[in-house]
Scaffold this active site. Sequence first.
Site, PDB file in Angstrom:
ATOM      1  N   LYS A 231       1.975  -0.023  15.063  1.00 21.65           N
ATOM      2  CA  LYS A 231       3.416  -0.110  15.349  1.00 21.65           C
ATOM      3  C   LYS A 231       3.835  -1.344  16.154  1.00 21.65           C
ATOM      4  O   LYS A 231       5.019  -1.696  16.180  1.00 21.65           O
ATOM      5  CB  LYS A 231       3.867   1.141  16.140  1.00 21.65           C
ATOM      6  CG  LYS A 231       3.904   2.387  15.324  1.00 21.65           C
ATOM      7  CD  LYS A 231       5.088   2.397  14.368  1.00 21.65           C
ATOM      8  CE  LYS A 231       4.810   3.202  13.141  1.00 21.65           C
ATOM      9  NZ  LYS A 231       4.969   2.559  11.892  1.00 21.65           N
TER      10      LYS A 231
ATOM     11  N   TYR B   7       4.355   6.720  10.153  1.00 26.90           N
ATOM     12  CA  TYR B   7       3.522   5.556   9.814  1.00 26.90           C
ATOM     13  C   TYR B   7       4.344   4.493   9.080  1.00 26.90           C
ATOM     14  O   TYR B   7       4.219   3.305   9.349  1.00 26.90           O
ATOM     15  CB  TYR B   7       2.315   6.005   8.971  1.00 26.90           C
ATOM     16  CG  TYR B   7       1.214   4.963   8.935  1.00 26.90           C
ATOM     17  CD1 TYR B   7       0.225   4.944   9.919  1.00 26.90           C
ATOM     18  CD2 TYR B   7       1.178   3.985   7.950  1.00 26.90           C
ATOM     19  CE1 TYR B   7      -0.768   3.976   9.921  1.00 26.90           C
ATOM     20  CE2 TYR B   7       0.195   3.011   7.939  1.00 26.90           C
ATOM     21  CZ  TYR B   7      -0.780   3.019   8.923  1.00 26.90           C
ATOM     22  OH  TYR B   7      -1.761   2.054   8.925  1.00 26.90           O
TER      23      TYR B   7
ATOM     24  N   TYR C 254      -8.939   5.411   8.237  1.00 27.68           N
ATOM     25  CA  TYR C 254      -9.006   5.763   9.659  1.00 27.68           C
ATOM     26  C   TYR C 254     -10.088   6.834   9.785  1.00 27.68           C
ATOM     27  O   TYR C 254      -9.913   7.944   9.278  1.00 27.68           O
ATOM     28  CB  TYR C 254      -7.670   6.328  10.144  1.00 27.68           C
ATOM     29  CG  TYR C 254      -6.578   5.280  10.304  1.00 27.68           C
ATOM     30  CD1 TYR C 254      -5.836   4.842   9.210  1.00 27.68           C
ATOM     31  CD2 TYR C 254      -6.292   4.740  11.556  1.00 27.68           C
ATOM     32  CE1 TYR C 254      -4.833   3.883   9.370  1.00 27.68           C
ATOM     33  CE2 TYR C 254      -5.291   3.790  11.728  1.00 27.68           C
ATOM     34  CZ  TYR C 254      -4.569   3.365  10.626  1.00 27.68           C
ATOM     35  OH  TYR C 254      -3.578   2.418  10.789  1.00 27.68           O
TER      36      TYR C 254
ATOM     37  N   PRO D 291      -3.161   0.322  19.149  1.00 25.09           N
ATOM     38  CA  PRO D 291      -3.006  -0.153  17.774  1.00 25.09           C
ATOM     39  C   PRO D 291      -3.185   0.916  16.686  1.00 25.09           C
ATOM     40  O   PRO D 291      -2.946   0.639  15.508  1.00 25.09           O
ATOM     41  CB  PRO D 291      -4.109  -1.220  17.646  1.00 25.09           C
ATOM     42  CG  PRO D 291      -5.125  -0.847  18.671  1.00 25.09           C
ATOM     43  CD  PRO D 291      -4.377  -0.206  19.794  1.00 25.09           C
TER      44      PRO D 291
ATOM     45  N   HIS E 165       0.838  -1.200   0.000  1.00 30.23           N
ATOM     46  CA  HIS E 165       0.000   0.000   0.000  1.00 30.23           C
ATOM     47  C   HIS E 165       0.874   1.252   0.000  1.00 30.23           C
ATOM     48  O   HIS E 165       1.850   1.332   0.731  1.00 30.23           O
ATOM     49  CB  HIS E 165      -0.900   0.014   1.243  1.00 30.23           C
ATOM     50  CG  HIS E 165      -2.113  -0.852   1.093  1.00 30.23           C
ATOM     51  ND1 HIS E 165      -3.237  -0.698   1.848  1.00 30.23           N
ATOM     52  CD2 HIS E 165      -2.368  -1.876   0.245  1.00 30.23           C
ATOM     53  CE1 HIS E 165      -4.138  -1.599   1.485  1.00 30.23           C
ATOM     54  NE2 HIS E 165      -3.631  -2.334   0.524  1.00 30.23           N
TER      55      HIS E 165
HETATM   56  C1  PHB Z   1      -5.303  -4.301  11.125  1.00 31.91           C
HETATM   57  O1  PHB Z   1      -5.463  -4.505   9.925  1.00 31.91           O
HETATM   58  O2  PHB Z   1      -5.539  -5.193  11.970  1.00 31.91           O
HETATM   59  C2  PHB Z   1      -4.849  -2.971  11.584  1.00 31.91           C
HETATM   60  C3  PHB Z   1      -4.517  -2.019  10.651  1.00 31.91           C
HETATM   61  C4  PHB Z   1      -4.101  -0.768  11.069  1.00 31.91           C
HETATM   62  C5  PHB Z   1      -4.029  -0.487  12.407  1.00 31.91           C
HETATM   63  C6  PHB Z   1      -4.344  -1.449  13.343  1.00 31.91           C
HETATM   64  C7  PHB Z   1      -4.762  -2.696  12.932  1.00 31.91           C
HETATM   65  O3  PHB Z   1      -3.634   0.755  12.811  1.00 31.91           O
END
Ligand code: PHB
Length: 386
Positions: A292, A380, A197, A288, A68
């Site tokens: 990270k 990120y 997000y 989460p 990505h």
């Molecule tokens: C996930 O795909 O489980 C995932 C992706 C991004 C995050 C946390 C979890 O910030």
Amino acid sequence: MGVVGAGPAGLLLGHLLHREGIDTVILEDRSREHVEARIRAGVIEQGVVDLLVATGAGQRLRAEGLVHHGIELQFAGERHRIALSDLARGRTILIYGQTELVKDLIALRLDDGLPLHFEVEDVSVHDVESERPRIRYRHDGRDQELECDAIAGCDGFHGICRPSIPHGVLSEFSREYPFGWLGILAAVAPSNDELVYAHHERGFALLSLRSPELSRLYVQCRPDEDLAEWPDNRIWEELQIRLGLEGWTLAEGRILEKGVTGMRSYVCEPMRHGRLFLAGDAAHIVPPTGAKGLNLALRDVRVLAEALVDWYRSGTTTGLDGYSETCLRRVWRAEHFSWWMTQMLHRADRDDAFGLKLQLSQLAYITRSEAAATSLAENYVGLELV
Ligand code: PHB
Ligand code: APR
């Protein structure tokens, strides 16, 4: 070397050391089935992908992982793309489940015929301040003792290694959040190519994925949320509201798995006591939101493996002596980033109108200022900033 825990940290450490001719025994208290079924994170930084590929652990990940180049931030009814790779020197992220990586590392280890014991009981570590630290455990109905040159505590946040360090040695830093994530894995093609997000007045939501057929989605909930109060239709309804956009629909599918995770930030310093070295979640936890946790765990053991190789080859302890400090620089950067993302995107208090305005202002700034977006992107993708 004795390694406690067969999560990503313990398994990768065993793999890296094996390549350098250093023997390890890995002890895991859960069953192989349990470890291979746990649904965990899914975003791997390119720098970590490069390490896995270069050391022969990245074959399936390279074939099946999805590269990505960006993520999306959604707020105030609009979606804004953050072009990660344009902003962060070409760096990308790879979508590949931690569970799949763990399966790959277990298969590699067992194919090589190396010791990895599941369902060990009563693991305890001893004499870590001496030159012959020992691990005691029960396996196959017998008490065992493993004498080691050093021990790696890769046994996660609830493991036994960190608590075995005498009181007063470690400094602990932590923050609890008044919310958690309710996560689902659903058998439906992801409704968006990139992660979304979403900031919403009702709380945060995240659209993620595992493969072209599997979606991973989260909604902010209470930390002690009772899953029984969340039948599948309520989960989809809430996701539809929080991720909803004019002209876009979130495709629904069969929910294969659901669970609630609490959120916390935690660091212990130093990440070492004598010949016991803590790595990954055993030493630090991030919420989460910044994706990270897995990356930090894998980067810790890379540093540890290099230091151990120097020590075994030439007797030099410089790497081991610097292990904690080297890791903690990266850890604290990730701690700040994860906390920052978390407080910007979640609603802690629905009556906090001032806080809501601040969040919206910060989100708008990120989408309008290249400098602000670059800061998010660099963190990120895990640029080597520290
Ligand atoms: C996930 O795909 O489980 C995932 C992706 C991004 C995050 C946390 C979890 O910030
Ligand atoms: N004895 C042996 N093994 C243990 C013990 C014990 N007493 N206690 C815990 N374990 C095992 C757990 O069952 C688990 O398999 O240690 C392993 C720790 O693995 P993880 O929790 O996955 O931690 P780590 O390898 O540091 O990876 C960090 O995992 O939790 C996610 O978000 C986190 O992505 C991050 C990653």
